[in-house]
Design an enzyme around this catalytic site. Structure first.
Site, PDB file in Angstrom:
ATOM      1  N   CYS A  84     -24.215   9.265  13.662  1.00 13.19           N
ATOM      2  CA  CYS A  84     -23.435   8.058  13.039  1.00 13.19           C
ATOM      3  C   CYS A  84     -22.108   8.258  13.036  1.00 13.19           C
ATOM      4  CB  CYS A  84     -24.063   7.856  11.886  1.00 13.19           C
ATOM      5  SG  CYS A  84     -23.157   6.556  10.929  1.00 13.19           S
ATOM      6  N   CYS A  87     -19.879   9.059   8.014  1.00  8.69           N
ATOM      7  CA  CYS A  87     -19.464  10.184   7.021  1.00  8.69           C
ATOM      8  C   CYS A  87     -19.049  11.449   7.779  1.00  8.69           C
ATOM      9  CB  CYS A  87     -20.913  10.681   5.988  1.00  8.69           C
ATOM     10  SG  CYS A  87     -21.334   9.411   4.983  1.00  8.69           S
ATOM     11  N   GLN A 289     -12.929  -4.648  -3.227  1.00  4.60           N
ATOM     12  CA  GLN A 289     -13.274  -3.118  -2.933  1.00  4.60           C
ATOM     13  C   GLN A 289     -14.660  -2.600  -2.822  1.00  4.60           C
ATOM     14  OE1 GLN A 289     -10.968  -0.749  -2.804  1.00  4.60           O
ATOM     15  NE2 GLN A 289      -9.011  -1.580  -3.775  1.00  4.60           N
ATOM     16  N   CYS A 414      -3.969   4.453  -0.143  1.00  4.60           N
ATOM     17  CA  CYS A 414      -5.205   4.998   0.763  1.00  4.60           C
ATOM     18  C   CYS A 414      -4.522   5.987   1.630  1.00  4.60           C
ATOM     19  CB  CYS A 414      -6.019   3.782   1.118  1.00  4.60           C
ATOM     20  SG  CYS A 414      -4.916   2.781   2.125  1.00  4.60           S
TER      21      CYS A 414
HETATM   22  N1  SAH Z   1      -4.478  -4.385  -4.357  1.00  3.00           N
HETATM   23  C1  SAH Z   1      -5.545  -4.912  -3.827  1.00  3.00           C
HETATM   24  C2  SAH Z   1      -5.431  -4.573  -1.944  1.00  3.00           C
HETATM   25  C3  SAH Z   1      -4.772  -3.489  -1.634  1.00  3.00           C
HETATM   26  S1  SAH Z   1      -5.100  -3.208   0.241  1.00  3.00           S
HETATM   27  C4  SAH Z   1      -6.756  -4.297  -4.353  1.00  3.00           C
HETATM   28  O1  SAH Z   1      -6.848  -3.311  -4.889  1.00  3.00           O
HETATM   29  O2  SAH Z   1      -7.789  -5.070  -4.055  1.00  3.00           O
HETATM   30  C5  SAH Z   1      -3.412  -3.620   0.798  1.00  3.00           C
HETATM   31  C6  SAH Z   1      -3.322  -5.172   1.056  1.00  3.00           C
HETATM   32  O3  SAH Z   1      -1.985  -5.199   1.615  1.00  3.00           O
HETATM   33  C7  SAH Z   1      -4.222  -6.022   1.897  1.00  3.00           C
HETATM   34  O4  SAH Z   1      -4.730  -6.963   1.317  1.00  3.00           O
HETATM   35  C8  SAH Z   1      -3.111  -6.502   3.091  1.00  3.00           C
HETATM   36  O5  SAH Z   1      -3.573  -7.475   3.642  1.00  3.00           O
HETATM   37  C9  SAH Z   1      -1.906  -6.587   2.368  1.00  3.00           C
HETATM   38  N2  SAH Z   1      -0.492  -6.301   3.148  1.00  3.00           N
HETATM   39  C10 SAH Z   1      -0.434  -5.697   4.328  1.00  3.00           C
HETATM   40  N3  SAH Z   1       0.865  -5.571   4.550  1.00  3.00           N
HETATM   41  C11 SAH Z   1       1.341  -6.520   3.710  1.00  3.00           C
HETATM   42  C12 SAH Z   1       2.785  -6.919   3.469  1.00  3.00           C
HETATM   43  N4  SAH Z   1       3.890  -6.424   4.368  1.00  3.00           N
HETATM   44  N5  SAH Z   1       3.105  -7.477   2.581  1.00  3.00           N
HETATM   45  C13 SAH Z   1       2.394  -8.088   1.651  1.00  3.00           C
HETATM   46  N6  SAH Z   1       0.950  -7.615   1.558  1.00  3.00           N
HETATM   47  C14 SAH Z   1       0.660  -6.756   3.009  1.00  3.00           C
END
Ligand code: SAH
Length: 457
Positions: A84, A87, A289, A414
């Protein structure tokens, strides 16, 4: 200058000791300092390796046999673990995985962030690190007149049937099996990627961990769905907690799973879930999430680091559907969220309303453009939270933070390498990294999420 000759040759057999894991889970052995990457080898193990590819600064090898085995090696419980590829660390004990993730973060802090002394805490793991994912998206194919649903075999487009995915909520596995057999019974054809024919592309299931609510998404190539009424009746009967059955139409030749058109076939457009006290509406296409239990752990840490008294103005950059913003809004005077995806901002506003939160404002745009504009308009944050995608923060945003001088920056990440890179920039701009907390959001994979806190020097 004479070019250094690699100390190993293709097809050579070598005996090595493994001392490290790469960020993607391969074992690392050094031959006179020259790294050789080998799948399925762990630090502390030794074995015989066949060299399969030699590059300028490193080589790849295949493990022929182990000489010694690590104490952290376990039997991977999933029968399709190797085929797969979803993981990468099931062959490592969970304790070993948490240690590996902490070490990986420590290493990049020293190597990329030039912060060898910054405290990196033990990874916060799950008590039960199995069946945590709240979303399944499973491709479907036809085999001998029936339907199979499973995963793409690594580096191919062949779909292997799968009865259970051990990191997926049981409810999601049950949905996939039920919908597969219901569609089979009602003669729904599977999508054929090569010919761009047939109907059923993916079966998707979403599960609210706290509410137990289930959404079923049937992704088809065309809007037509034969025996629709009977399919819906059968799903309602087979899936006890189903609150929403939707069809998503994706008519394109693409690897992207969902198309633009979503039709509610039965029930609601949304299911609901909670993270802490905050309620979220989740549609088929909403970002949410995938491990809500650990999301709570991560955001509690971010909130603790933000250390709010109720008087602060807070900016949440890269706010997605407003998850962190709404968490913070309960403890702050005012929260401003910014995010690039318009649908996510719509969700954020809806979620604010759903929770009666009136001190959060959201704007669509690039964080590196919107936040400098806010600053020009006189908006000054006491605390800035950033949660960027893996490529990290844009430098223009980091420079605005340095100009704006919030007392605290809370960095949710991340991607450990880009976190370290960005911390180094903020350190140069007058911030001090107080500590870094790794959180295991994705057990059995090599992904590691971190939250770091910086204070103005
Ligand atoms: N804080 C949120 C999501 C984080 S993921 C949570 O915890 O649910 C990162 C996010 O950044 C994504 O939603 C993506 O669409 C956004 N993103 C990517 N590049 C960006 C930019 N230049 N300015 C603003 N948002 C952006």
């Amino acid at each position: 200058m004479e070019k250094l000759k690699p100390p190993v040759e293709k097809n050579e057999y070598i005996d090595v000791a493994f001392e490290d894991l790469t960020h993607d889970g391969a074992g690392v052995a050094k031959v006179n300092g020259f790294p050789v990457f080998v799948q399925n080898a762990l630090p502390g193990e030794s074995g015989q390796v066949k060299v399969i590819k030699v590059k300028k600064g490193y080589a790849f090898g295949k493990l022929i046999k182990h000489h010694t085995i690590s104490e952290q090696r376990v039997e991977a419980p999933c029968p399709v673990y190797k085929q797969c590829g979803g993981c990468q660390l099931q062959h490592v004990s969970y304790e070993g995985q948490l240690q590996f993730k902490q070490k990986q973060v420590k290493d990049v802090m020293a190597r990329i962030g030039h912060l060898p002394d910054v405290p990196v805490h033990s990874t916060l793991g799950m008590n039960d690190p199995w069946r945590y994912r709240n979303k399944a998206q499973v491709p479907v194919a036809e085999r001998e007149g029936g339907l199979v649903a499973g995963f793409y075999q690594q580096r191919s487009h062949d779909i292997i049937n799968m009865d259970a995915c051990l990191i997926q909520q049981q409810a999601n596995d049950d949905v996939v099996q039920a919908v597969r057999s219901i569609c089979e019974k009602h003669d729904v054809s599977a999508y054929q990627e090569q010919k761009h024919k047939g109907s059923l592309r993916h079966i998707m299931a979403r599960y609210g961990l706290v509410t137990g609510e289930i959404m079923v998404v049937i992704v088809t190539r065309t809007a037509e769905l034969p025996n629709k009424k009977r399919i819906i009746e059968d799903i309602i009967e087979a899936v006890p907690n189903v609150k929403s059955i939707v069809q998503n139409v994706n008519s394109k030749r693409t690897n992207v799973i969902l198309g633009n058109q979503t039709n509610v076939l039965w029930g609601e457009e949304y299911i609901y879930d909670y993270i802490g006290d905050v309620k979220f509406a989740i549609s088929a296409k909403s970002f949410y999430q995938v491990n809500p239990e650990q999301t709570k752990v991560l955001y509690d840490k971010a909130l603790e680091y933000a250390d709010l008294t109720g008087e602060e103005t807070v900016i949440d950059a890269y706010c997605g559907i407003g998850t962190i913003s709404l968490f913070l809004a309960q403890k702050a005077k005012k929260v401003y969220g910014v995010e690039i995806v318009p649908e996510a901002i719509e969700d954020a506003k809806r979620n604010a309303e759903l929770n009666g939160i009136h001190n959060a404002e959201f704007e669509v745009g690039e964080a590196e453009v919107v936040i400098p504009n806010w600053y020009k308009q006189g908006i000054k944050a006491d605390v800035i939270v950033v949660d960027p995608p893996r490529k990290g923060c844009d430098e223009a945003l980091l420079n605005t933070i340095i100009d704006m001088k919030p007392k605290k920056v809370v960095y949710v990440s991340c991607g450990p390498a880009t976190l370290a890179r960005d911390l180094a920039i903020l350190e140069k701009g007058g911030y001090e990294t107080v500590e870094v907390q790794p959180v295991d959001m994705f057990p059995h994979t090599t992904h590691v999420e971190n939250v770091a806190v910086l204070k103005l020097k």
